[in-house]
Design an enzyme around this catalytic site. Structure first.
Site, PDB file in Angstrom:
ATOM      1  N   LEU A  32      31.019   4.403 -74.934  1.00  0.00           N
ATOM      2  CA  LEU A  32      29.191   3.759 -75.038  1.00  0.00           C
ATOM      3  C   LEU A  32      28.965   4.073 -76.817  1.00  0.00           C
ATOM      4  O   LEU A  32      29.348   5.301 -77.664  1.00  0.00           O
ATOM      5  CB  LEU A  32      28.754   4.845 -74.685  1.00  0.00           C
ATOM      6  CG  LEU A  32      29.134   5.057 -72.931  1.00  0.00           C
ATOM      7  CD1 LEU A  32      28.143   6.022 -72.081  1.00  0.00           C
ATOM      8  CD2 LEU A  32      28.368   3.887 -72.028  1.00  0.00           C
ATOM      9  N   HIS A  33      27.638   3.142 -77.105  1.00  0.00           N
ATOM     10  CA  HIS A  33      28.115   3.071 -78.791  1.00  0.00           C
ATOM     11  C   HIS A  33      26.281   3.060 -78.522  1.00  0.00           C
ATOM     12  O   HIS A  33      26.037   2.997 -78.029  1.00  0.00           O
ATOM     13  CB  HIS A  33      28.916   1.998 -79.021  1.00  0.00           C
ATOM     14  CG  HIS A  33      28.221   0.819 -78.375  1.00  0.00           C
ATOM     15  ND1 HIS A  33      27.389  -0.162 -78.376  1.00  0.00           N
ATOM     16  CD2 HIS A  33      29.542   0.145 -77.859  1.00  0.00           C
ATOM     17  CE1 HIS A  33      28.330  -1.140 -77.775  1.00  0.00           C
ATOM     18  NE2 HIS A  33      29.374  -0.924 -77.587  1.00  0.00           N
ATOM     19  N   GLY A  35      24.791   0.467 -78.438  1.00  0.00           N
ATOM     20  CA  GLY A  35      24.578  -0.614 -78.055  1.00  0.00           C
ATOM     21  C   GLY A  35      24.339  -0.319 -76.575  1.00  0.00           C
ATOM     22  O   GLY A  35      22.680  -0.992 -75.961  1.00  0.00           O
ATOM     23  N   HIS A  36      24.691   0.423 -76.454  1.00  0.00           N
ATOM     24  CA  HIS A  36      24.311   1.230 -75.119  1.00  0.00           C
ATOM     25  C   HIS A  36      23.426   1.613 -74.424  1.00  0.00           C
ATOM     26  O   HIS A  36      22.891   2.271 -73.640  1.00  0.00           O
ATOM     27  CB  HIS A  36      25.933   1.860 -74.198  1.00  0.00           C
ATOM     28  CG  HIS A  36      26.720   0.785 -74.271  1.00  0.00           C
ATOM     29  ND1 HIS A  36      28.512   1.014 -75.456  1.00  0.00           N
ATOM     30  CD2 HIS A  36      27.667   0.078 -73.167  1.00  0.00           C
ATOM     31  CE1 HIS A  36      29.053   0.287 -74.396  1.00  0.00           C
ATOM     32  NE2 HIS A  36      28.758  -0.200 -73.839  1.00  0.00           N
ATOM     33  N   GLN A  60      39.181  -7.586 -64.666  1.00  0.00           N
ATOM     34  CA  GLN A  60      38.325  -8.739 -65.305  1.00  0.00           C
ATOM     35  C   GLN A  60      38.980  -8.341 -66.181  1.00  0.00           C
ATOM     36  O   GLN A  60      38.716  -9.701 -67.362  1.00  0.00           O
ATOM     37  CB  GLN A  60      36.937  -8.578 -65.826  1.00  0.00           C
ATOM     38  CG  GLN A  60      36.681  -7.149 -66.624  1.00  0.00           C
ATOM     39  CD  GLN A  60      35.280  -6.662 -66.486  1.00  0.00           C
ATOM     40  OE1 GLN A  60      34.193  -6.276 -65.541  1.00  0.00           O
ATOM     41  NE2 GLN A  60      34.816  -7.219 -67.846  1.00  0.00           N
ATOM     42  N   GLY A 146      23.874  -6.606 -72.055  1.00  0.00           N
ATOM     43  CA  GLY A 146      23.394  -6.716 -74.083  1.00  0.00           C
ATOM     44  C   GLY A 146      23.288  -8.728 -74.536  1.00  0.00           C
ATOM     45  O   GLY A 146      23.469  -9.172 -73.350  1.00  0.00           O
ATOM     46  N   ASP A 149      27.585 -10.574 -74.789  1.00  0.00           N
ATOM     47  CA  ASP A 149      28.284 -10.788 -74.097  1.00  0.00           C
ATOM     48  C   ASP A 149      27.153 -11.954 -73.447  1.00  0.00           C
ATOM     49  O   ASP A 149      26.704 -11.516 -72.009  1.00  0.00           O
ATOM     50  CB  ASP A 149      28.710  -9.702 -72.862  1.00  0.00           C
ATOM     51  CG  ASP A 149      29.438  -8.712 -73.680  1.00  0.00           C
ATOM     52  OD1 ASP A 149      30.718  -9.859 -74.036  1.00  0.00           O
ATOM     53  OD2 ASP A 149      28.954  -7.434 -73.776  1.00  0.00           O
ATOM     54  N   VAL A 175      22.560  -5.228 -81.047  1.00  0.00           N
ATOM     55  CA  VAL A 175      22.675  -3.991 -81.536  1.00  0.00           C
ATOM     56  C   VAL A 175      23.744  -3.910 -82.739  1.00  0.00           C
ATOM     57  O   VAL A 175      25.061  -4.092 -83.203  1.00  0.00           O
ATOM     58  CB  VAL A 175      22.825  -2.411 -81.090  1.00  0.00           C
ATOM     59  CG1 VAL A 175      22.569  -1.945 -81.931  1.00  0.00           C
ATOM     60  CG2 VAL A 175      21.582  -2.344 -80.129  1.00  0.00           C
TER      61      VAL A 175
HETATM   62  O1  PAF Z   1      29.191  -5.954 -70.383  1.00  0.00           O
HETATM   63  C1  PAF Z   1      30.834  -4.667 -69.813  1.00  0.00           C
HETATM   64  O2  PAF Z   1      30.728  -3.819 -70.234  1.00  0.00           O
HETATM   65  C2  PAF Z   1      31.348  -5.406 -68.392  1.00  0.00           C
HETATM   66  O3  PAF Z   1      31.470  -6.946 -67.947  1.00  0.00           O
HETATM   67  C3  PAF Z   1      30.441  -4.936 -67.403  1.00  0.00           C
HETATM   68  C4  PAF Z   1      28.969  -5.116 -67.192  1.00  0.00           C
HETATM   69  C5  PAF Z   1      30.449  -3.369 -67.200  1.00  0.00           C
HETATM   70  C6  PAF Z   1      30.949  -4.936 -66.668  1.00  0.00           C
HETATM   71  O4  PAF Z   1      32.539  -4.245 -65.413  1.00  0.00           O
END
Ligand code: PAF
Length: 279
Positions: A32-33, A35-36, A60, A146, A149, A175
């Protein structure tokens, strides 16, 4: 505050719902940074309870991508969540999210074909599937994403609308570091030289906006100038794409208009970075 099983998370959610509490949700892959943190703060303001998930979602990631080396540090993530006053950190195991025999996927068509989708086969199928699962487990009133993406944000909004999910998708601004680099967990991969070249993305985007504001509407001309800027940085290995797209359909534009999104993906050394700006 740390919850590791789906069953326990569901029990907690059931109790919170019974008490009439509103739930804000910040899905993440951890490391986590700032932005989170900004997403958590938005959630804290608008909901009684905030849940953060940390789950590096294997489905993913494509073959040859960075699943194994994706940065992980749960202790640090817990600390960040505590500092931000997050109520629950949900950290399920891969085996529980995708047990043997797992066969169900969510596919958002059309919107996932261009931009990152053209280069990361199956990526958005993995994202929409895991987000749908997480929404089912956490049952949030609002979920925070955010704008960095950007395509992911639009895909999730579409999924929520198409599947009549009872979640408000809230988008939050990108951010940036003081010098302009968009925050990303993947910035950790960059060597000091690469970090300097990573500035090429935001520099090119800011220039695109400047050109647009000076009256340039020809998308090709704007993109050409962006390419020149990016290529002038030594650690740039490849420009995967630069596109100017409609903000909702994500269709490429020949003539740029106010509200369009300029998006790009660039390899700095072996690290693939993305960024975007709204005109
Ligand atoms: O943006 C992300 O960190 C990921 O794509 C998410 C939305 C947590 C799904 O795994």
């Amino acid at each position: 505050m740390l919850i590791r099983s789906i069953k326990e998370m569901k029990q907690v959610v059931k109790k919170l719902k019974k008490e009439g509490k509103t739930i804000g949700f910040v899905p993440t892959m951890g490391y986590l940074h700032e932005g989170h943190r900004s997403l958590m703060r938005c959630s804290k303001k608008e909901n009684q309870i905030t849940v953060v998930s940390v789950f590096v979602n294997p489905i993913q990631f494509g073959e040859g991508e960075d699943l194994d080396r994706y940065p992980r540090d749960l202790e640090r993530d817990l600390q960040v969540c505590r500092e931000e006053g997050v109520d629950f950190l949900f950290h399920p195991k891969v085996e529980e999210m995708y047990p043997e025999g797992y066969s169900t996927y969510v596919v958002v068509e059309g919107l996932t074909e261009g931009l990152c989708g053209a280069f990361r086969e199956g990526h958005f199928k993995g994202v929409s599937t895991v987000v749908a699962k997480l929404f089912n487990i956490v049952q949030p009133d609002r979920a925070y994403f955010g704008r960095k993406d950007y395509q992911q944000l639009i895909v999730i909004k579409r999924m929520v609308e198409d599947l009549n999910m009872d979640v408000e998708v809230v988008d939050c601004p990108i951010v940036r570091e003081e010098d302009g680099l968009a925050l990303s967990s993947r910035n950790k991969y960059l060597s000091p030289e690469e970090r300097r070249s990573a500035l090429s993305l935001s520099k090119a985007l800011f220039r695109a906006k400047e050109l647009f504001e000076a009256g340039e509407r020809d998308a090709e001309k704007i993109k050409e100038e962006m390419r020149k800027i990016i290529k002038s940085y030594p650690e740039v290995k490849d420009i995967q794409y630069i596109e100017i797209v409609h903000p909702h359909t994500l269709k490429p534009k020949k003539k740029a208009e106010k509200g369009d999104v300029v998006a790009l993906a660039v390899f700095i050394g072996n690290t693939r970075l993305i960024d975007n700006i709204t005109l």
